[in-house]
Motif scaffolding. Structure first.
Motif, PDB file in Angstrom:
ATOM      1  N   MET A  83       0.845  -1.215   0.000  1.00 54.01           N
ATOM      2  CA  MET A  83       0.000   0.000   0.000  1.00 54.01           C
ATOM      3  C   MET A  83       0.873   1.256   0.000  1.00 54.01           C
ATOM      4  SD  MET A  83      -3.306  -0.419   2.362  1.00 54.01           S
ATOM      5  CE  MET A  83      -2.917  -1.715   3.480  1.00 54.01           C
ATOM      6  N   MET A  84       2.014   1.175   0.709  1.00 54.24           N
ATOM      7  CA  MET A  84       2.875   2.367   0.810  1.00 54.24           C
ATOM      8  C   MET A  84       3.833   2.476  -0.378  1.00 54.24           C
ATOM      9  SD  MET A  84       3.679   2.308   4.905  1.00 54.24           S
ATOM     10  CE  MET A  84       3.485   0.611   5.396  1.00 54.24           C
ATOM     11  N   LEU A  85       4.269   1.322  -0.898  1.00 52.68           N
ATOM     12  CA  LEU A  85       5.266   1.324  -1.981  1.00 52.68           C
ATOM     13  C   LEU A  85       4.777   0.422  -3.123  1.00 52.68           C
ATOM     14  CD1 LEU A  85       8.422   0.792   0.316  1.00 52.68           C
ATOM     15  CD2 LEU A  85       7.623   2.951  -0.624  1.00 52.68           C
ATOM     16  N   PRO A  86       3.773   0.893  -3.872  1.00 52.10           N
ATOM     17  CA  PRO A  86       3.149   0.010  -4.876  1.00 52.10           C
ATOM     18  C   PRO A  86       4.056  -0.351  -6.056  1.00 52.10           C
ATOM     19  CG  PRO A  86       2.202   2.226  -4.952  1.00 52.10           C
ATOM     20  CD  PRO A  86       3.130   2.211  -3.791  1.00 52.10           C
ATOM     21  N   ASN A  87       5.202   0.366  -6.211  1.00 51.72           N
ATOM     22  CA  ASN A  87       6.054   0.081  -7.377  1.00 51.72           C
ATOM     23  C   ASN A  87       6.985  -1.103  -7.193  1.00 51.72           C
ATOM     24  OD1 ASN A  87       4.967   2.026  -8.936  1.00 51.72           O
ATOM     25  ND2 ASN A  87       6.405   3.620  -8.235  1.00 51.72           N
ATOM     26  N   ILE A  88       7.047  -1.645  -5.992  1.00 54.11           N
ATOM     27  CA  ILE A  88       7.945  -2.795  -5.787  1.00 54.11           C
ATOM     28  C   ILE A  88       7.369  -4.041  -6.464  1.00 54.11           C
ATOM     29  CG2 ILE A  88       8.838  -4.394  -4.029  1.00 54.11           C
ATOM     30  CD1 ILE A  88       9.238  -2.108  -2.161  1.00 54.11           C
ATOM     31  N   GLU A  89       8.229  -4.770  -7.207  1.00 57.04           N
ATOM     32  CA  GLU A  89       7.804  -6.072  -7.764  1.00 57.04           C
ATOM     33  C   GLU A  89       7.923  -7.068  -6.614  1.00 57.04           C
ATOM     34  OE1 GLU A  89       9.711  -7.422 -11.492  1.00 57.04           O
ATOM     35  OE2 GLU A  89       9.729  -9.432 -10.608  1.00 57.04           O
ATOM     36  N   TRP A  90       6.787  -7.458  -6.059  1.00 58.88           N
ATOM     37  CA  TRP A  90       6.783  -8.182  -4.794  1.00 58.88           C
ATOM     38  C   TRP A  90       6.630  -9.692  -5.001  1.00 58.88           C
ATOM     39  CZ3 TRP A  90       7.233  -5.362  -0.172  1.00 58.88           C
ATOM     40  CH2 TRP A  90       7.283  -6.169   0.972  1.00 58.88           C
ATOM     41  N   HIS A  91       7.578 -10.457  -4.475  1.00 58.65           N
ATOM     42  CA  HIS A  91       7.498 -11.919  -4.508  1.00 58.65           C
ATOM     43  C   HIS A  91       7.447 -12.416  -3.070  1.00 58.65           C
ATOM     44  CE1 HIS A  91       8.762 -12.567  -8.807  1.00 58.65           C
ATOM     45  NE2 HIS A  91       9.051 -11.284  -8.635  1.00 58.65           N
ATOM     46  N   GLY A  92       6.596 -13.410  -2.806  1.00 59.10           N
ATOM     47  CA  GLY A  92       6.512 -13.977  -1.465  1.00 59.10           C
ATOM     48  C   GLY A  92       6.633 -15.482  -1.536  1.00 59.10           C
ATOM     49  N   LEU A  93       7.356 -16.051  -0.560  1.00 55.91           N
ATOM     50  CA  LEU A  93       7.573 -17.501  -0.552  1.00 55.91           C
ATOM     51  C   LEU A  93       7.349 -18.037   0.856  1.00 55.91           C
ATOM     52  CD1 LEU A  93      10.528 -19.478  -2.017  1.00 55.91           C
ATOM     53  CD2 LEU A  93      10.278 -19.423   0.451  1.00 55.91           C
ATOM     54  N   ASP A  94       6.652 -19.159   0.939  1.00 56.59           N
ATOM     55  CA  ASP A  94       6.503 -19.837   2.230  1.00 56.59           C
ATOM     56  C   ASP A  94       6.310 -21.318   1.945  1.00 56.59           C
ATOM     57  OD1 ASP A  94       5.714 -18.606   5.260  1.00 56.59           O
ATOM     58  OD2 ASP A  94       5.194 -20.711   4.927  1.00 56.59           O
ATOM     59  N   ILE A  95       6.680 -22.122   2.943  1.00 54.67           N
ATOM     60  CA  ILE A  95       6.554 -23.566   2.757  1.00 54.67           C
ATOM     61  C   ILE A  95       5.132 -24.044   3.073  1.00 54.67           C
ATOM     62  CG2 ILE A  95       7.233 -24.350   5.078  1.00 54.67           C
ATOM     63  CD1 ILE A  95       9.200 -26.299   3.591  1.00 54.67           C
ATOM     64  N   ALA A  96       4.355 -23.184   3.773  1.00 51.97           N
ATOM     65  CA  ALA A  96       2.977 -23.559   4.144  1.00 51.97           C
ATOM     66  C   ALA A  96       2.007 -23.155   3.028  1.00 51.97           C
ATOM     67  CB  ALA A  96       2.579 -22.893   5.459  1.00 51.97           C
ATOM     68  N   LYS A  97       1.382 -24.178   2.396  1.00 57.00           N
ATOM     69  CA  LYS A  97       0.543 -23.919   1.227  1.00 57.00           C
ATOM     70  C   LYS A  97      -0.674 -23.052   1.568  1.00 57.00           C
ATOM     71  CE  LYS A  97      -2.065 -26.936  -1.367  1.00 57.00           C
ATOM     72  NZ  LYS A  97      -2.255 -28.172  -2.059  1.00 57.00           N
ATOM     73  N   PHE A  98      -1.332 -23.348   2.706  1.00 54.25           N
ATOM     74  CA  PHE A  98      -2.542 -22.562   3.000  1.00 54.25           C
ATOM     75  C   PHE A  98      -2.205 -21.104   3.309  1.00 54.25           C
ATOM     76  CE2 PHE A  98      -1.395 -23.514   7.303  1.00 54.25           C
ATOM     77  CZ  PHE A  98      -1.083 -24.871   7.305  1.00 54.25           C
ATOM     78  N   ALA A  99      -0.973 -20.847   3.810  1.00 53.91           N
ATOM     79  CA  ALA A  99      -0.560 -19.454   4.060  1.00 53.91           C
ATOM     80  C   ALA A  99      -0.416 -18.727   2.729  1.00 53.91           C
ATOM     81  CB  ALA A  99       0.762 -19.426   4.820  1.00 53.91           C
ATOM     82  N   ILE A 100       0.226 -19.395   1.780  1.00 52.23           N
ATOM     83  CA  ILE A 100       0.445 -18.773   0.460  1.00 52.23           C
ATOM     84  C   ILE A 100      -0.884 -18.587  -0.282  1.00 52.23           C
ATOM     85  CG2 ILE A 100       1.394 -19.305  -1.849  1.00 52.23           C
ATOM     86  CD1 ILE A 100       3.449 -18.050   0.041  1.00 52.23           C
ATOM     87  N   ALA A 101      -1.785 -19.559  -0.167  1.00 55.43           N
ATOM     88  CA  ALA A 101      -3.094 -19.416  -0.829  1.00 55.43           C
ATOM     89  C   ALA A 101      -3.802 -18.175  -0.288  1.00 55.43           C
ATOM     90  CB  ALA A 101      -3.940 -20.664  -0.606  1.00 55.43           C
ATOM     91  N   ALA A 102      -3.741 -17.970   1.028  1.00 55.05           N
ATOM     92  CA  ALA A 102      -4.405 -16.805   1.637  1.00 55.05           C
ATOM     93  C   ALA A 102      -3.720 -15.515   1.188  1.00 55.05           C
ATOM     94  CB  ALA A 102      -4.376 -16.926   3.161  1.00 55.05           C
ATOM     95  N   ALA A 103      -2.369 -15.543   1.160  1.00 57.64           N
ATOM     96  CA  ALA A 103      -1.620 -14.339   0.766  1.00 57.64           C
ATOM     97  C   ALA A 103      -1.950 -13.959  -0.678  1.00 57.64           C
ATOM     98  CB  ALA A 103      -0.120 -14.593   0.917  1.00 57.64           C
ATOM     99  N   ALA A 104      -1.960 -14.953  -1.571  1.00 60.06           N
ATOM    100  CA  ALA A 104      -2.181 -14.682  -3.000  1.00 60.06           C
ATOM    101  C   ALA A 104      -3.589 -14.145  -3.250  1.00 60.06           C
ATOM    102  CB  ALA A 104      -1.957 -15.961  -3.800  1.00 60.06           C
ATOM    103  N   LYS A 105      -4.538 -14.672  -2.508  1.00 56.63           N
ATOM    104  CA  LYS A 105      -5.922 -14.222  -2.671  1.00 56.63           C
ATOM    105  C   LYS A 105      -6.054 -12.740  -2.316  1.00 56.63           C
ATOM    106  CE  LYS A 105     -10.323 -16.320  -1.566  1.00 56.63           C
ATOM    107  NZ  LYS A 105     -10.954 -17.328  -0.740  1.00 56.63           N
ATOM    108  N   LYS A 106      -5.320 -12.331  -1.277  1.00 53.01           N
ATOM    109  CA  LYS A 106      -5.477 -10.955  -0.791  1.00 53.01           C
ATOM    110  C   LYS A 106      -4.639  -9.936  -1.560  1.00 53.01           C
ATOM    111  CE  LYS A 106      -6.714 -12.123   3.903  1.00 53.01           C
ATOM    112  NZ  LYS A 106      -6.209 -12.308   5.230  1.00 53.01           N
ATOM    113  N   LEU A 107      -3.595 -10.399  -2.254  1.00 52.72           N
ATOM    114  CA  LEU A 107      -2.759  -9.439  -2.991  1.00 52.72           C
ATOM    115  C   LEU A 107      -2.425 -10.031  -4.365  1.00 52.72           C
ATOM    116  CD1 LEU A 107      -1.375  -6.666  -2.769  1.00 52.72           C
ATOM    117  CD2 LEU A 107       0.638  -7.806  -1.857  1.00 52.72           C
ATOM    118  N   PRO A 108      -3.403  -9.970  -5.295  1.00 51.59           N
ATOM    119  CA  PRO A 108      -3.202 -10.618  -6.602  1.00 51.59           C
ATOM    120  C   PRO A 108      -2.064 -10.015  -7.415  1.00 51.59           C
ATOM    121  CG  PRO A 108      -5.488  -9.844  -6.326  1.00 51.59           C
ATOM    122  CD  PRO A 108      -4.712  -9.328  -5.162  1.00 51.59           C
ATOM    123  N   ASN A 109      -1.639  -8.773  -7.108  1.00 57.06           N
ATOM    124  CA  ASN A 109      -0.539  -8.156  -7.866  1.00 57.06           C
ATOM    125  C   ASN A 109       0.812  -8.765  -7.541  1.00 57.06           C
ATOM    126  OD1 ASN A 109      -2.252  -6.379  -8.970  1.00 57.06           O
ATOM    127  ND2 ASN A 109      -1.749  -4.670  -7.599  1.00 57.06           N
TER     128      ASN A 109
END
Ligand SMILES: C[S@@+](CC[C@H](N)C(=O)[O-])C[C@H]1O[C@@H](n2cnc3c(N)ncnc32)[C@H](O)[C@@H]1O
Ligand SMILES: [Zn+2]
Length: 277
Positions: free
Chosen positions: A113-139
């Protein structure tokens, strides 16, 4: 196949390319990985899993989400954002950032929200955490994988962010560009001291600085601390998201719930380091 992507095949380590359908990634050997409906990519093959649901449990993730969404660690998100903003300004081009062990993406969302120009990648070993993260921030670009085996091309990132999560020094080195930045957030000596006093007879403090990983040079180390006023339900969530939850027997949990309001210290260390070349 279209242009090569940021990713490497987790089976044979060849580069992955987005298929013409835009719905899956493939390597030259034909290993294929479909994008999930939430938009994330699962690059953790069964042979690299040590349990059926690796990483934090759903209960831990739900507790962390409730606690973080209440805003208790917002000053930390702001401090991370200020450091990244400095880096972005100095870089003069959009940053490519990897949030390693990102959980369900609280910091990604706040900082995006503060720095929208960053190309943001997120990684986690927990699948349900990543599914929730991806749903909330599709960019953003989210991947299920282990931090021990990062499925990204060499020297892809300008910055790696690691907030209370594990990593592998060699892999950090490999995926960062020359002079890339590593921002690590760890607990300081007083972090959650009043909560720990309910759990441990003998409370050990964390060190006030972390060792700089091999191959990196420390640039700055910043300490952020402030007090939280917590209600019983918030303390229950806080306890559940910490590694010392399993030490709390029934009596200790009851004692922790007794005060209506308990003041608890937070203490974070933000260490910024540069990759040596
Ligand atoms: C304490 S949580 C921190 C989550 C998030 N960074 C935050 O501060 O809200 C640690 C995270 O690391 C993840 N994790 C544990 N081992 C991992 C590994 N080998 N590779 C990637 N992620 C891992 C867990 O699933 C969990 O989401
Ligand atoms: Zn492959």
């Amino acid at each position: 196949m279209t242009a090569l992507s940021a990713y490497l095949c987790p089976v044979c380590t060849a580069p992955l390319a987005l298929a013409a359908t835009g719905k899956s990634y493939q390597c030259v050997q034909g290993h294929c990985f479909d994008l999930a409906k939430e938009g994330y990519l699962n690059l953790l093959p069964v042979q690299h899993k040590h349990s059926s649901e690796p990483g934090d449990s759903k209960a831990m993730l739900n507790a962390r989400r409730a606690f973080l969404e209440a805003g208790h660690y917002e000053p930390l998100a702001n401090a991370i954002s200020a450091i990244l903003n400095n880096e972005a300004t100095a870089m003069n081009q959009p940053l490519r950032l990897l949030d390693i062990g990102c959980g369900e993406g609280y910091y990604s969302r706040k900082i995006h929200m503060m720095l929208p120009n960053i190309e943001w990648h997120g990684l986690d070993i927990a699948k349900f955490a990543i599914a929730a993260a991806a749903k909330k921030l599709p960019n953003a670009h989210y991947v299920v994988a282990s931090s021990k085996r990062l499925p990204y091309c060499d020297q892809y990132f300008d910055v790696v962010l690691r907030v209370f999560a594990p990593s592998d020094e060699d892999e950090l080195q490999r995926v960062l560009k020359p002079f890339g930045r590593l921002l690590i957030v760890t607990p300081g000596p007083r972090h959650l001291a009043q909560l720990k006093a309910f759990i441990y007879h003998d409370v050990r403090e964390h060190a006030d600085a972390i060792a700089c990983p091999a191959g990196f040079t420390r640039i700055t180390s910043q300490r952020l601390s402030y007090w939280l006023e917590t209600y019983p339900s918030e303390r229950a969530a806080l306890l559940q998201m910490t590694p010392f939850a399993w030490r709390a027997n029934y009596e200790r949990q009851q004692a922790l719930q007794a005060p209506e309001i308990l003041r608890i210290e937070t203490d974070f260390i933000l260490s910024l380091a540069e990759k040596n070349c």
